[in-house]
Design a protein around this motif. Structure first.
Motif, mmCIF file in Angstrom:
data_model
loop_
_atom_site.group_PDB
_atom_site.id
_atom_site.type_symbol
_atom_site.label_atom_id
_atom_site.label_comp_id
_atom_site.label_asym_id
_atom_site.label_seq_id
_atom_site.Cartn_x
_atom_site.Cartn_y
_atom_site.Cartn_z
ATOM 1 N N ASN A 100 0.863 -1.165 0.000
ATOM 2 C CA ASN A 100 0.000 0.000 0.000
ATOM 3 C C ASN A 100 0.909 1.227 0.000
ATOM 4 O O ASN A 100 1.244 1.775 1.055
ATOM 5 C CB ASN A 100 -0.931 -0.022 1.220
ATOM 6 N N ASP A 101 1.341 1.634 -1.189
ATOM 7 C CA ASP A 101 2.292 2.731 -1.315
ATOM 8 C C ASP A 101 1.794 4.023 -0.685
ATOM 9 O O ASP A 101 2.563 4.763 -0.081
ATOM 10 C CB ASP A 101 2.620 2.993 -2.789
ATOM 11 N N ILE A 102 0.509 4.307 -0.807
ATOM 12 C CA ILE A 102 -0.030 5.551 -0.269
ATOM 13 C C ILE A 102 0.134 5.591 1.244
ATOM 14 O O ILE A 102 0.587 6.579 1.813
ATOM 15 C CB ILE A 102 -1.505 5.727 -0.675
ATOM 16 N N GLU B 209 2.236 3.757 3.052
ATOM 17 C CA GLU B 209 3.653 3.754 3.387
ATOM 18 C C GLU B 209 4.264 5.139 3.226
ATOM 19 O O GLU B 209 5.075 5.566 4.047
ATOM 20 C CB GLU B 209 4.396 2.731 2.535
ATOM 21 N N ARG B 210 3.880 5.866 2.180
ATOM 22 C CA ARG B 210 4.381 7.234 2.002
ATOM 23 C C ARG B 210 3.886 8.149 3.113
ATOM 24 O O ARG B 210 4.624 9.004 3.596
ATOM 25 C CB ARG B 210 3.969 7.781 0.638
ATOM 26 N N GLY B 211 2.626 7.968 3.509
ATOM 27 C CA GLY B 211 2.069 8.783 4.589
ATOM 28 C C GLY B 211 2.788 8.543 5.902
ATOM 29 O O GLY B 211 3.097 9.483 6.641
ATOM 30 N N LYS C 135 5.878 7.441 6.277
ATOM 31 C CA LYS C 135 7.222 8.013 6.143
ATOM 32 C C LYS C 135 7.181 9.520 6.332
ATOM 33 O O LYS C 135 8.031 10.102 7.022
ATOM 34 C CB LYS C 135 7.799 7.654 4.771
ATOM 35 N N LEU C 136 6.190 10.173 5.755
ATOM 36 C CA LEU C 136 6.052 11.619 5.880
ATOM 37 C C LEU C 136 5.875 12.020 7.343
ATOM 38 O O LEU C 136 6.545 12.927 7.844
ATOM 39 C CB LEU C 136 4.855 12.095 5.047
ATOM 40 N N ASP D 256 9.090 11.530 9.310
ATOM 41 C CA ASP D 256 10.046 12.609 9.040
ATOM 42 C C ASP D 256 9.680 13.870 9.808
ATOM 43 O O ASP D 256 10.545 14.536 10.384
ATOM 44 C CB ASP D 256 10.107 12.916 7.540
ATOM 45 N N ARG E 57 -3.835 17.300 3.985
ATOM 46 C CA ARG E 57 -4.323 16.115 3.275
ATOM 47 C C ARG E 57 -5.797 16.254 3.036
ATOM 48 O O ARG E 57 -6.401 15.760 2.171
ATOM 49 C CB ARG E 57 -4.036 14.852 4.048
#
Length: 106
Positions: A72-74, A76-78, A80-81, A84, A106
């Motif tokens: 689920n790339d979305i 996983e990116r969320g 990570k964001l 950070d 968002r």
């Protein structure tokens, strides 16, 4: 065939004559993408489910479906964001403000 990504429109469930039925199209041109990729014809789909195991195409599809890795790339990116942002703030109040800004954006 042209396959376009997008959100699925699920059929509506309605109750008619005491039975629950699906209203709407279950199969679209996009449904056949996996069949096209794997070189399957899907002739077995018209038969009762109990007979599907007798077809090599069905076995090939099952093997593929159980081996494929799904991500689920979305999400996983969320994650990570957020990691950070949280990693860059050392004060709890600052973290909460950053999370609120990210949520609002968002």
């Amino acid at each position: 065939m042209d396959y376009k990504p997008g959100k699925l429109e699920f059929p509506k469930m309605i109750q008619r004559d005491g039975e629950i039925k699906l209203e709407g199209r279950l199969m679209t041109p996009n449904t056949w993408l996996i069949f096209s990729i794997l070189g399957l014809d899907g002739e077995w789909l018209e038969l009762p489910v109990k007979d599907w195991e007798n077809f090599s195409d069905f076995s090939k599809l099952c093997k593929f479906a159980t081996k494929i890795k799904v991500v689920n790339d979305i999400v996983e990116r969320g994650i990570k964001l957020i990691q950070d942002f949280i990693g860059n703030s050392h004060v709890e109040e600052q973290r909460q403000c950053l999370l609120q800004v990210v949520e609002y954006h968002r």
